[in-house]
Design an enzyme around this catalytic site. Structure first.
Site, PDB file in Angstrom:
ATOM      1  CG  HIS A  33      70.441  86.970  18.894  1.00 26.36           C
ATOM      2  ND1 HIS A  33      70.967  87.297  18.112  1.00 26.36           N
ATOM      3  CD2 HIS A  33      70.356  87.422  20.002  1.00 26.36           C
ATOM      4  CE1 HIS A  33      71.114  88.863  18.518  1.00 26.36           C
ATOM      5  NE2 HIS A  33      70.726  88.644  19.819  1.00 26.36           N
ATOM      6  CG  HIS A 271      68.619  86.319  24.423  1.00 23.86           C
ATOM      7  ND1 HIS A 271      69.238  87.390  23.380  1.00 23.86           N
ATOM      8  CD2 HIS A 271      67.498  86.681  24.657  1.00 23.86           C
ATOM      9  CE1 HIS A 271      67.965  87.833  23.198  1.00 23.86           C
ATOM     10  NE2 HIS A 271      67.014  87.838  23.845  1.00 23.86           N
ATOM     11  CD  GLU A 421      51.539 110.474  18.675  1.00 25.41           C
ATOM     12  OE1 GLU A 421      50.863 111.349  19.312  1.00 25.41           O
ATOM     13  OE2 GLU A 421      51.759 109.510  19.527  1.00 25.41           O
TER      14      GLU A 421
END
Length: 674
Positions: A33, A271, A421
């Site tokens: 990337h 990207h 959580e």
């Protein structure tokens, strides 16, 4: 460095050095990337050459700043920074980017590459790790700093992108960080408005600055991410805010992904794919970079080198530490022990004594209550124990007398994580990575689904974290199938490196806690009951064998059957053994509180517990599939489990319907030996 060059020109050369190390490494690997490293290069220059407190020669220095690359796909930016700053990351390491056995993996891995503070890649978890790190820094400062002796005083810096902000965990983490006023947490948002699918305008329209202000963050907007001086100004503003304790800071840096690439800058095409030879040549021309691949002029290397400053910063801290040691010797020894990750010297003798104490008490209680008793005992012995619950404190039973609540303006050892959580679990990893604490966090076992990837990352990073999961089966009862875990225990056992304990009584619960505290190579997960479970009698050898994960709890002369069980089902196995004994059928009962630990035992031990040629029956109120591996060598075998969702009804009625009664286990056992 040519002294005739302006500061701006020097910074441009530094940024382009980072860009081309990333470009060339991705091209050599034919994978990676390049866009983010190219887009965040100036931000990296501003932070790493002007503000970051670190020593490349001592990456583990206790009071260093922590740097987290939350957008971990841009790993080549971090590797380039480490290499040029003077860490033990060579040019050959850079050239081996993403190759087998290289030190420069596709995503940064802690413990694998010097200077990498946490393993990142699953977006949103890096920023959440950083929240845990910043929380640990603040608590350690409150606990150990004394007037005139600030031995804990560092920042946590984070690079993050749009992907991190889109992940739901970032909301959990940022909200908690604001409430806790973690002012030494400073994040840089790479606002390039591009993700893998293209322009984010079609799917990411948040007013990010307003969102973070709503969390209680300080926000610095409209920063030109390609202007080192503008980024530096924003950093100085953020640092000033840390002194005012007004909360963490988000620096919003407008950038162009793939900055410098004539054809691909600002597009999704840069990207996650190499630029290719032609575009690399065009980028070299556009940025006036006349150097060959991987060639960084010595002058640029010298301007980046952080070793001299790092040594000065570290030795200055060591002098402060020496003064602290002279003034507060006991505190200094405790601080150093805890930052090493060592347990007190008394722990080795105390751990088995706690198991024997639980055995002497012979309590018939739910293992969630037994866990609370164990937490209190451990907390008295280990001041580094730190944890809490995701809004279920009075169900998970995670608090203890005198623990104190962690608040923005108050030191404590019990954390109210709120209904977060996933955020809790990833932040626990950050606390463990920071050092100084042994963290734990709790929720219902069924909600381990929300936390699962953070539990996996804990195992991948080999961190000492204890996950406390209560309400472990259909025995939960009336709350119904949404809250009754049936596949969770076996699926969690499949995560490499996670030790899943499902204790059958208070004694095994204490042993499970001891195992989690003592373990240094990965996390431990406790699956605990809501319902009361009877005490099981053991001799001294059996008490010691609990630590092996599986052991003979009750035996018979020449047994015809071995019944294996965990948790609440051990009592059913013992009742079936007694009923069959009355019929002249000898049964061995094996309690298997942790199959993961049992599987690591020597083959000779495992054969002594599960002898060949004897029928076997496994009993667990969970999906049965993982038990079949223990049936090899048995002439006949069966598993009593749950392979469908539960129902809403009183626990006793459910257990009867699903076949978890002493009578049903006895009938199944009798059929195997008929």
């Amino acid at each position: 460095m040519n002294t005739r060059l302006s500061t701006a020109a020097i910074d441009t050369l530094r940024a382009n050095a980072l860009r081309f190390l990333a470009i060339d490494a991705v091209e050599a690997a034919k994978s990676g990337h390049p866009g983010m490293p190219m887009g965040m290069a100036e931000i990296a220059v501003a932070l790493w050459t002007r503000h970051l407190k670190h020593d490349p020669a001592r990456p583990d220095w206790a009071d260093r700043d922590r740097f987290v690359l939350s957008n971990g796909h841009g790993s080549m930016l971090l590797y380039a920074l480490l290499h040029l700053s003077g860490y033990d990351v060579s040019l050959d390491d850079i050239k081996q980017f993403r190759q087998l056995d290289s030190r420069t993996a596709g995503h940064p891995e802690v413990g694998h590459t010097p200077g990498v503070e946490t393993t990142t890649g699953p977006l949103g978890q890096g920023i959440t790790n950083a929240v845990g790190m910043a929380m640990a820094e603040k608590l350690m400062a409150q606990e150990f700093n004394r007037p005139g002796h600030d031995i804990v005083n560092h920042h946590t810096w984070v690079f993050l992108g749009d992907g991190c902000l889109m992940e739901g965990i970032s909301h959990e983490a940022a909200s908690l960080a604001g409430v806790q006023r973690l002012s030494k947490l400073i994040c840089f948002w790479d606002d390039n408005r591009i993700s893998i699918d293209g322009d984010t305008a079609g799917w990411f329209g948040d007013d990010t600055p307003a969102r973070f202000r709503a969390y209680g963050w300080n926000v610095v907007e409209n920063v030109n991410g390609h202007d080192v001086e503008d980024v530096d100004r924003a950093i100085r503003e953020a640092l000033a805010n840390t002194e005012n304790d007004i909360g963490p800071t988000l620096i919003c840096c407008r950038t162009t992904i793939g900055k410098g690439s004539p054809a691909r800058a600002g597009t999704a095409g840069v990207h996650g794919a190499p630029l290719g030879a032609d575009e690399i040549a065009a980028t070299r021309a556009a940025l006036d970079w006349a150097h060959a691949p991987f060639d960084i002029p010595q002058e640029i290397r010298e301007s980046f080198d952080g070793r001299a400053k790092g040594e000065r910063d570290r030795t200055e801290w060591q002098a402060r530490m020496a003064a602290y040691r002279a003034a507060h010797p006991e505190l200094a020894a405790e601080f150093e022990r805890r930052m090493r990750g060592d347990l007190p010297s008394s722990w080795r003798a105390l751990a088995p004594a706690l198991v024997r104490r639980a055995d002497n008490e012979a309590a018939t209680i739910a293992t969630r209550k037994a866990s609370q008793v164990a937490i209190e005992r451990v907390a008295r012995a280990l001041p580094e124990l730190l944890g809490g619950s995701a809004d279920l404190t009075h169900s998970n039973l995670t608090d203890w007398p005198g623990c104190g609540a962690v608040r923005a303006d108050q030191f404590g050892r019990h954390i109210n994580w709120g209904v977060r959580e996933f955020g809790m679990s990833a932040a626990l990893n950050g606390i463990a990575l920071h050092g100084g604490y042994v963290p734990f966090g709790a929720t219902f076992l069924v909600f381990s689904d929300y936390a699962r990837n953070a539990i996996r990352m804990s195992a991948l990073m080999k961190q000492r974290v204890v996950f406390v999961m209560t309400h472990d089966s259909i025995g939960l009862g009336e709350d119904g199938p949404t809250h009754q875990p049936v596949e969770h225990v076996p699926s969690l056992r499949l995560i490499p490196g996670v030790d899943v304990w499902r204790p059958c009584d208070a004694v095994e619960t204490q042993a499970a806690w001891n195992a989690g505290i003592s373990r240094t190579d990965g996390p431990t997960l406790l699956a605990l009951s809501r319902q009361n479970l009877p005490h099981q009698s053991r001799d001294e050898a059996q008490l010691d064998d609990i630590a092996r994960g599986g052991y003979v709890l009750a035996d018979a002369d020449a047994p015809k059957l071995v019944i294996m069980a965990t948790g609440s089902e051990v009592a059913l196995a013992m009742a079936a053994r007694e009923a069959l004994a009355a019929e002249g059928i000898g049964v061995r009962v094996v309690s298997m509180p942790c199959t993961n630990v049992f599987d690591r035992q020597a083959d000779s031990y495992k054969r002594s517990v599960l002898p060949d040629g004897v029928a076997r029956l496994a009993v667990e109120a969970a999906h049965p599939d993982t038990w079949w591996k223990y049936m090899v060598g048995a002439p006949k075998a069966d598993v009593i489990g749950v392979d469908r969702f539960g129902e809403s009804a009183p626990a006793g009625a459910l257990m009867k319907r699903y076949g978890f009664t002493a009578e049903a286990v006895t009938d199944n056992a009798r059929a195997l030996v008929a």
